[in-house]
Design a protein around this motif. Structure first.
Motif, PDB file in Angstrom:
ATOM      1  N   SER A  38       7.196   2.540  17.268  1.00 11.21           N
ATOM      2  CA  SER A  38       5.980   1.717  17.220  1.00 11.21           C
ATOM      3  C   SER A  38       4.759   2.583  16.933  1.00 11.21           C
ATOM      4  CB  SER A  38       5.787   0.967  18.531  1.00 11.21           C
ATOM      5  OG  SER A  38       6.789  -0.006  18.699  1.00 11.21           O
ATOM      6  N   ARG A  39       4.708   3.767  17.562  1.00  8.87           N
ATOM      7  CA  ARG A  39       3.596   4.691  17.287  1.00  8.87           C
ATOM      8  C   ARG A  39       3.567   5.071  15.812  1.00  8.87           C
ATOM      9  NH1 ARG A  39       4.779   8.111  22.339  1.00  8.87           N
ATOM     10  NH2 ARG A  39       3.571   7.008  23.900  1.00  8.87           N
ATOM     11  N   ALA A  40       4.755   5.323  15.248  1.00  7.02           N
ATOM     12  CA  ALA A  40       4.847   5.680  13.830  1.00  7.02           C
ATOM     13  C   ALA A  40       4.391   4.510  12.957  1.00  7.02           C
ATOM     14  CB  ALA A  40       6.273   6.091  13.475  1.00  7.02           C
ATOM     15  N   MET A  41       4.759   3.296  13.347  1.00  6.34           N
ATOM     16  CA  MET A  41       4.355   2.109  12.591  1.00  6.34           C
ATOM     17  C   MET A  41       2.829   1.965  12.591  1.00  6.34           C
ATOM     18  SD  MET A  41       5.372  -1.893  13.254  1.00  6.34           S
ATOM     19  CE  MET A  41       4.642  -1.867  14.893  1.00  6.34           C
ATOM     20  N   PHE A  42       2.204   2.143  13.763  1.00  8.67           N
ATOM     21  CA  PHE A  42       0.747   2.020  13.847  1.00  8.67           C
ATOM     22  C   PHE A  42       0.052   3.136  13.067  1.00  8.67           C
ATOM     23  CE2 PHE A  42       1.754  -0.154  18.037  1.00  8.67           C
ATOM     24  CZ  PHE A  42       1.636  -1.415  17.496  1.00  8.67           C
ATOM     25  N   ALA A  43       0.609   4.335  13.099  1.00 10.10           N
ATOM     26  CA  ALA A  43       0.042   5.447  12.319  1.00 10.10           C
ATOM     27  C   ALA A  43       0.126   5.135  10.827  1.00 10.10           C
ATOM     28  CB  ALA A  43       0.773   6.745  12.640  1.00 10.10           C
ATOM     29  N   ASP A  44       1.240   4.516  10.413  1.00  9.22           N
ATOM     30  CA  ASP A  44       1.400   4.123   9.015  1.00  9.22           C
ATOM     31  C   ASP A  44       0.363   3.072   8.631  1.00  9.22           C
ATOM     32  OD1 ASP A  44       2.768   4.035   6.441  1.00  9.22           O
ATOM     33  OD2 ASP A  44       3.494   2.066   7.096  1.00  9.22           O
ATOM     34  N   PHE A  45       0.120   2.123   9.528  1.00  7.42           N
ATOM     35  CA  PHE A  45      -0.908   1.099   9.275  1.00  7.42           C
ATOM     36  C   PHE A  45      -2.260   1.771   9.056  1.00  7.42           C
ATOM     37  CE2 PHE A  45       1.327  -2.392  12.009  1.00  7.42           C
ATOM     38  CZ  PHE A  45       2.322  -2.506  11.052  1.00  7.42           C
ATOM     39  N   ASP A  46      -2.579   2.751   9.908  1.00  9.95           N
ATOM     40  CA  ASP A  46      -3.857   3.465   9.785  1.00  9.95           C
ATOM     41  C   ASP A  46      -3.938   4.209   8.453  1.00  9.95           C
ATOM     42  OD1 ASP A  46      -4.626   2.581  12.286  1.00  9.95           O
ATOM     43  OD2 ASP A  46      -4.049   4.434  13.312  1.00  9.95           O
ATOM     44  N   ARG A  48      -2.396   3.582   5.677  1.00 10.02           N
ATOM     45  CA  ARG A  48      -2.492   2.638   4.564  1.00 10.02           C
ATOM     46  C   ARG A  48      -3.775   1.815   4.590  1.00 10.02           C
ATOM     47  NH1 ARG A  48       3.025  -0.294   5.420  1.00 10.02           N
ATOM     48  NH2 ARG A  48       1.985  -1.875   4.189  1.00 10.02           N
ATOM     49  N   GLY A  49      -4.525   1.873   5.695  1.00  8.76           N
ATOM     50  CA  GLY A  49      -5.788   1.149   5.790  1.00  8.76           C
ATOM     51  C   GLY A  49      -5.610  -0.360   5.808  1.00  8.76           C
ATOM     52  N   LEU A  50      -4.561  -0.843   6.485  1.00  8.09           N
ATOM     53  CA  LEU A  50      -4.295  -2.280   6.515  1.00  8.09           C
ATOM     54  C   LEU A  50      -5.340  -3.024   7.343  1.00  8.09           C
ATOM     55  CD1 LEU A  50      -0.414  -2.420   7.045  1.00  8.09           C
ATOM     56  CD2 LEU A  50      -1.697  -2.483   4.912  1.00  8.09           C
ATOM     57  N   SER A  51      -5.624  -4.239   6.914  1.00  9.21           N
ATOM     58  CA  SER A  51      -6.537  -5.100   7.671  1.00  9.21           C
ATOM     59  C   SER A  51      -5.806  -5.636   8.897  1.00  9.21           C
ATOM     60  CB  SER A  51      -6.993  -6.275   6.801  1.00  9.21           C
ATOM     61  OG  SER A  51      -5.909  -7.159   6.575  1.00  9.21           O
ATOM     62  N   ASP A  52      -6.558  -6.253   9.806  1.00  8.26           N
ATOM     63  CA  ASP A  52      -5.952  -6.836  11.002  1.00  8.26           C
ATOM     64  C   ASP A  52      -4.883  -7.856  10.632  1.00  8.26           C
ATOM     65  OD1 ASP A  52      -7.686  -5.284  12.473  1.00  8.26           O
ATOM     66  OD2 ASP A  52      -9.075  -6.925  12.886  1.00  8.26           O
ATOM     67  N   GLN A  53      -5.182  -8.704   9.675  1.00  7.89           N
ATOM     68  CA  GLN A  53      -4.224  -9.740   9.264  1.00  7.89           C
ATOM     69  C   GLN A  53      -2.973  -9.113   8.643  1.00  7.89           C
ATOM     70  OE1 GLN A  53      -4.238 -13.006   9.937  1.00  7.89           O
ATOM     71  NE2 GLN A  53      -2.189 -12.984   9.090  1.00  7.89           N
ATOM     72  N   GLU A  54      -3.140  -8.073   7.844  1.00 10.65           N
ATOM     73  CA  GLU A  54      -1.987  -7.401   7.240  1.00 10.65           C
ATOM     74  C   GLU A  54      -1.113  -6.730   8.309  1.00 10.65           C
ATOM     75  OE1 GLU A  54      -3.718  -6.170   2.851  1.00 10.65           O
ATOM     76  OE2 GLU A  54      -4.354  -5.008   4.607  1.00 10.65           O
ATOM     77  N   ARG A  55      -1.767  -6.183   9.338  1.00  4.63           N
ATOM     78  CA  ARG A  55      -1.021  -5.573  10.440  1.00  4.63           C
ATOM     79  C   ARG A  55      -0.210  -6.630  11.186  1.00  4.63           C
ATOM     80  NH1 ARG A  55      -3.688  -0.446  12.584  1.00  4.63           N
ATOM     81  NH2 ARG A  55      -5.091   0.125  10.924  1.00  4.63           N
ATOM     82  N   ARG A  56      -0.861  -7.747  11.498  1.00  3.38           N
ATOM     83  CA  ARG A  56      -0.154  -8.827  12.194  1.00  3.38           C
ATOM     84  C   ARG A  56       1.030  -9.322  11.379  1.00  3.38           C
ATOM     85  NH1 ARG A  56      -5.419  -9.948  14.022  1.00  3.38           N
ATOM     86  NH2 ARG A  56      -5.907 -11.233  12.222  1.00  3.38           N
TER      87      ARG A  56
END
Length: 67
Positions: A38-46, A48-56
């Motif tokens: 999960s930590r790796a997934m959140f780091a990947d989101f950061d 890639r600069g995903l928006s809140d909606q893209e993260r959800r």
């Protein structure tokens, strides 16, 4: 007259947002740990600069049931 403190994001009355680090510290007190994947997934989101909606959407896609 002193200036009023403003925030970057509008907030609804009676709500506030805490950051990931603070959430992990609170969860640790309750005996809950964030899994390494999960930590790796959140780091990947950061990264890639995903928006809140893209993260959800990505989280829902990862965890949805195959019906």
């Amino acid at each position: 007259m002193p200036k009023k403190k403003t925030t970057k994001t509008p907030q609804r009355p009676g709500t506030f947002t805490i950051g990931r680090a603070r959430l992990e510290r609170i969860s640790a007190v309750e005996g809950i740990e964030t899994r390494p994947d999960s930590r790796a997934m959140f780091a990947d989101f950061d990264r890639r600069g995903l928006s809140d909606q893209e993260r959800r959407s990505a989280i829902l896609e990862k965890h949805k049931r195959n019906a």
